[in-house]
Design an enzyme around this catalytic site. Structure first.
Site, mmCIF file in Angstrom:
data_model
loop_
_atom_site.group_PDB
_atom_site.id
_atom_site.type_symbol
_atom_site.label_atom_id
_atom_site.label_comp_id
_atom_site.label_asym_id
_atom_site.label_seq_id
_atom_site.Cartn_x
_atom_site.Cartn_y
_atom_site.Cartn_z
ATOM 1 C CG HIS A 164 10.707 -2.278 6.480
ATOM 2 N ND1 HIS A 164 9.950 -1.848 7.540
ATOM 3 C CD2 HIS A 164 11.892 -1.621 6.591
ATOM 4 C CE1 HIS A 164 10.659 -0.988 8.260
ATOM 5 N NE2 HIS A 164 11.819 -0.839 7.698
ATOM 6 C CG HIS A 196 8.417 3.323 7.062
ATOM 7 N ND1 HIS A 196 7.189 2.745 7.106
ATOM 8 C CD2 HIS A 196 9.269 2.365 6.625
ATOM 9 C CE1 HIS A 196 7.296 1.485 6.721
ATOM 10 N NE2 HIS A 196 8.539 1.236 6.412
ATOM 11 C CB CYS A 253 3.161 6.905 2.932
ATOM 12 S SG CYS A 253 1.428 6.529 2.657
ATOM 13 C CG HIS A 276 8.279 0.649 12.358
ATOM 14 N ND1 HIS A 276 8.003 1.649 11.463
ATOM 15 C CD2 HIS A 276 8.198 -0.512 11.665
ATOM 16 C CE1 HIS A 276 7.751 1.105 10.283
ATOM 17 N NE2 HIS A 276 7.872 -0.204 10.377
ATOM 18 C CD GLU A 321 3.927 4.716 10.305
ATOM 19 O OE1 GLU A 321 3.963 3.689 9.601
ATOM 20 O OE2 GLU A 321 2.877 5.154 10.808
ATOM 21 C CB SER A 333 7.346 -6.229 6.230
ATOM 22 O OG SER A 333 5.990 -5.876 6.147
ATOM 23 C CG ASN A 375 2.561 -4.278 6.019
ATOM 24 O OD1 ASN A 375 2.086 -5.146 5.312
ATOM 25 N ND2 ASN A 375 3.622 -3.570 5.662
ATOM 26 C CB SER A 430 7.035 -3.466 1.377
ATOM 27 O OG SER A 430 7.126 -4.206 2.565
HETATM 28 S S1 SF4 Z 1 1.191 0.785 4.797
HETATM 29 FE FE1 SF4 Z 1 1.399 1.779 2.800
HETATM 30 S S2 SF4 Z 1 -0.363 3.156 2.608
HETATM 31 FE FE2 SF4 Z 1 -0.180 2.568 4.761
HETATM 32 S S3 SF4 Z 1 1.036 4.234 5.646
HETATM 33 FE FE3 SF4 Z 1 2.482 2.615 5.102
HETATM 34 S S4 SF4 Z 1 3.173 3.142 3.072
HETATM 35 FE FE4 SF4 Z 1 1.319 4.338 3.459
#
Ligand code: SF4
Length: 279
Positions: free
Chosen positions: A40, A72, A94, A122, A124, A218, A220, A262
């Protein structure tokens, strides 16, 4: 003005690995296609496209083509359909996401209902539930608990999206325990996310202003921003140096900076350079 850059800022191990795989595939194969964005971040996607990877919305005939699976991950149906259509799979999922798939599948085989704490939309989360035989229950940290559904569950295994906020996840798990007799919780928040979340607890307290760098897509980065903002109202989320506002830095002594998993280092360095120019 002092600039404090978080040690964990920027690419995580999973994103670095996915990009190596993507650039490696682009350099060595003729037709490489990615279903959606591999990570992302718009800048990174531009570079991957420049290297020759094409973005597609759906699968077509895969003869002579390679399909790049993003960091993801994907559900089983995509692997099956891509295989049937003739694509060669280049899997950049990942390993930490793969681990979540493994846990969920194993617990499902043992008869547990799978509960995923994460963002319903999402990639993932879709990938995790897409690995399972039965319908999983997704619990969004911002939504109310579906009490009617919980009442029917005798035993459940809970996993979470790798980038969830640990505190919020723990609150949900504690609530779930009150409704489900047999509940197993697997903390599947990945190590890089935990490191970032640990650092972001200190950064807003130790600095007058906090800058979080990352794409608005993103998850995170969003989480980092939410934590920072709750601890220091002078926290700002920028996608690039372009979004910086000189007024944010007037009369301050220090600025703490971090970047999502990312976000390329180049973007972070451009942000630092521009902030220095403001001082
Ligand atoms: S944030 Fe990075 S290390 Fe964590 S699961 Fe996603 S791709 Fe993998």
């Amino acid at each position: 003005m002092k600039i404090n850059l978080a040690k964990s800022a920027g690419f995580c191990f999973g994103v670095k690995r996915a990009l190596e795989i993507a650039f490696g595939a682009a350099g060595s194969q003729a037709g490489v296609y990615m279903l959606g964005d591999i990570v992302h971040n718009e800048e990174v996607i531009k570079e991957i496209k420049k290297a020759g990877v094409k973005k597609i919305k759906g699968l077509a005939s895969g003869s002579g083509k390679a399909l790049l699976i993003r960091a993801h991950g994907e559900g089983l149906k995509i692997y099956q359909r891509a295989g049937a259509l003739g694509y060669k799979i280049v899997d950049a999922t990942c390993p930490m996401v793969k681990e979540i798939h493994q846990i969920a599948k194993e617990m499902e085989n043992q008869g547990y209902k799978i509960i995923v704490i994460g963002d319903k939309k999402h990639d993932e989360v879709r990938g995790i539930i897409g690995q399972l035989k039965n319908k999983a229950l997704i619990i969004d940290a911002k939504a109310k608990l579906p009490l009617g559904q919980l009442k029917k569950i005798k035993k459940a295994a809970v996993v979470c999206q790798s980038t969830q906020n640990f505190q919020k996840t723990q609150v949900i798990v504690d609530k779930l325990k009150k409704h489900i007799q047999q509940l197993k919780f697997f903390n599947t928040i990945c190590r890089p996310t935990r490191a970032k979340q640990e650092e972001i607890k200190a950064l807003p307290r130790e600095n007058d202003v906090v800058i979080i760098i990352g794409s608005k897509t993103s998850a995170n980065t969003q989480r980092l921003f939410e934590i920072a903002k709750s601890l220091n109202p002078r926290s700002y989320w920028v996608q690039s140096a372009h979004d910086l506002n000189k007024n944010w830095f007037k009369g301050i002594n220090s600025v703490g900076i971090t970047a999502g998993a990312s976000t390329p280092d180049r973007t972070t360095q451009e942000v630092i350079k521009k902030i220095r120019a403001f001082a």
